[in-house]
Design an enzyme around this catalytic site. Structure first.
Site, PDB file in Angstrom:
ATOM      1  N   LYS A  52       3.056   0.594   9.545  1.00 23.42           N
ATOM      2  CA  LYS A  52       1.922  -0.176   9.011  1.00 23.42           C
ATOM      3  C   LYS A  52       1.469  -1.230  10.028  1.00 23.42           C
ATOM      4  CE  LYS A  52       3.396   0.860   4.338  1.00 23.42           C
ATOM      5  NZ  LYS A  52       4.236   0.488   3.195  1.00 23.42           N
ATOM      6  N   GLN A  96       7.437  -4.195   0.323  1.00 20.43           N
ATOM      7  CA  GLN A  96       7.999  -2.870   0.577  1.00 20.43           C
ATOM      8  C   GLN A  96       9.135  -2.572  -0.398  1.00 20.43           C
ATOM      9  OE1 GLN A  96       6.636  -0.749   2.807  1.00 20.43           O
ATOM     10  NE2 GLN A  96       8.096   0.838   2.273  1.00 20.43           N
ATOM     11  N   ASP A 119      -1.555  -2.327  -2.334  1.00 20.16           N
ATOM     12  CA  ASP A 119      -0.756  -1.134  -2.667  1.00 20.16           C
ATOM     13  C   ASP A 119      -1.238  -0.518  -3.988  1.00 20.16           C
ATOM     14  OD1 ASP A 119       1.212  -0.012  -1.094  1.00 20.16           O
ATOM     15  OD2 ASP A 119       2.698  -1.556  -1.544  1.00 20.16           O
TER      16      ASP A 119
HETATM   17  N1  GUN Z   1       8.118   2.367  -0.363  1.00 23.65           N
HETATM   18  C1  GUN Z   1       7.789   3.661  -0.104  1.00 23.65           C
HETATM   19  N2  GUN Z   1       6.450   3.812  -0.094  1.00 23.65           N
HETATM   20  C2  GUN Z   1       5.919   2.601  -0.364  1.00 23.65           C
HETATM   21  C3  GUN Z   1       4.584   2.125  -0.496  1.00 23.65           C
HETATM   22  O1  GUN Z   1       3.598   2.834  -0.354  1.00 23.65           O
HETATM   23  N3  GUN Z   1       4.456   0.804  -0.778  1.00 23.65           N
HETATM   24  C4  GUN Z   1       5.520  -0.012  -0.943  1.00 23.65           C
HETATM   25  N4  GUN Z   1       5.287  -1.290  -1.232  1.00 23.65           N
HETATM   26  N5  GUN Z   1       6.766   0.395  -0.830  1.00 23.65           N
HETATM   27  C5  GUN Z   1       6.959   1.696  -0.543  1.00 23.65           C
END
Ligand code: GUN
Length: 295
Positions: A52, A96, A119
């Site tokens: 990211k 996350q 998200d």
């Molecule tokens: N863990 C695995 N995929 C994601 C995601 O798209 N967002 C977040 N916040 N955690 C994750």
């Protein structure tokens, strides 16, 4: 068979976003700023957050990562979430997942200001998706919709079968494809582990979304000739044929299903690369006040 090249589409969209950021810079506007909270040292989470950050740099966004040890108290973490909510320089942020066991993921998600929830995990954003209001749509369903748009795949009046009812993929993509919208207007069946005659149900589908997390589950005998097959699965399995010793498998037995499908997404290189791009798109929308206008 036509391959849906998620990697290529993701790169095209990143270039479009980069151009827009360049224009914002030239006009002296606010550079989109994405933040991420990561707790502990989970390998997969580190990798995702790393990707990211890299994607933010590629398109010219500002990015900040806040790292905490896995013994952080829940109320300390909640305070950090509130600080990001109140920080006017941060347009959007993610926490996350997964979180350590002593922290309630739901409590953390509900503490995020829905206006910064890029998200799309907050119940307000999910609820807004359900009733068709502007909202942050979570990364995977948003990525699938974008692929369907860019490949001009007709969904109106089509029979869609979604396999898997998760909150972040199966449920939202079912809602989105059944909405009065384009893409949308499909007749959607959401199937799961208790579905009877799954093979019979799936084999009637014009479009199959496989999102159950079971490697190579969907076989050719379950697929109608000419169907579109979207594979959301990613299961890491040992392999002696790759340098790393691992390979990724989707939920679709690709080689045999590809012979019957009109369109199909590969794993890797299908839906996966689209998810980070969806996060970037949501962050750009946040910076521009497109979903929740800034007054
Ligand atoms: N863990 C695995 N995929 C994601 C995601 O798209 N967002 C977040 N916040 N955690 C994750």
């Amino acid at each position: 068979m036509k391959l849906i090249d998620g990697k290529k589409v993701a790169n095209e969209i990143k270039e479009e976003i980069a151009n827009e950021v360049q224009q914002i810079k030239e006009e002296g506007g606010k550079i989109p700023h994405l933040a991420a909270i990561i707790v502990g040292h989970d390998g997969a989470s580190e990798t995702y957050v790393g990707h990211k950050e890299k994607a933010c740099t590629q398109v010219g966004f500002d990015s900040t990562v806040l790292r905490f040890e896995d013994d952080i108290a829940e109320d300390t973490l909640l305070r950090k979430v509130h600080e990001l909510n109140d920080n006017p320089d941060i347009d959007g942020f993610i926490v996350q997942l997964p979180m350590p066991k002593h922290i309630s993921e739901q409590k953390i998600i509900e503490a995020i200001d829905p206006k910064k929830d890029v998200d799309g995990f907050h119940p307000i954003n999910i609820g807004r998706v359900v009733i068709g209001l502007p909202a942050y749509v979570s990364a995977t369903p948003a990525g699938i919709i974008e692929l369907i748009k860019r490949y001009n795949i007709e969904t109106s009046g089509k029979d869609v079968v979604v396999i898997g009812r998760s909150n972040i993929v199966g449920k939202p993509i079912s809602i989105l494809l059944s909405q009065k919208a384009d893409p949308g207007n499909a007749t959607v069946t959401l199937t799961h582990s208790r579905t009877k005659n799954l093979k019979e149900v799936v084999s009637r589908a014009d479009i199959i979304i496989a999102a159950l997390g079971n490697a190579e589950f969907l076989t050719a005998d379950m697929v109608k000739e000419g169907a579109t097959v979207i594979d959301v699965g990613i299961t890491r399995v040992k392999s002696d044929k790759t340098k790393s010793g691992w390979k990724l498998l989707g939920d679709v037995k690709f080689d045999e299903v590809a012979e019957k499908a009109e369109y199909i997404t590969p794993v890797p290189g299908g839906v996966g690369p689209m998810t980070i791009v969806s996060l970037l798109q949501n962050t750009l929308k946040a910076a521009k006040g497109e979903i929740y206008p800034k007054f």
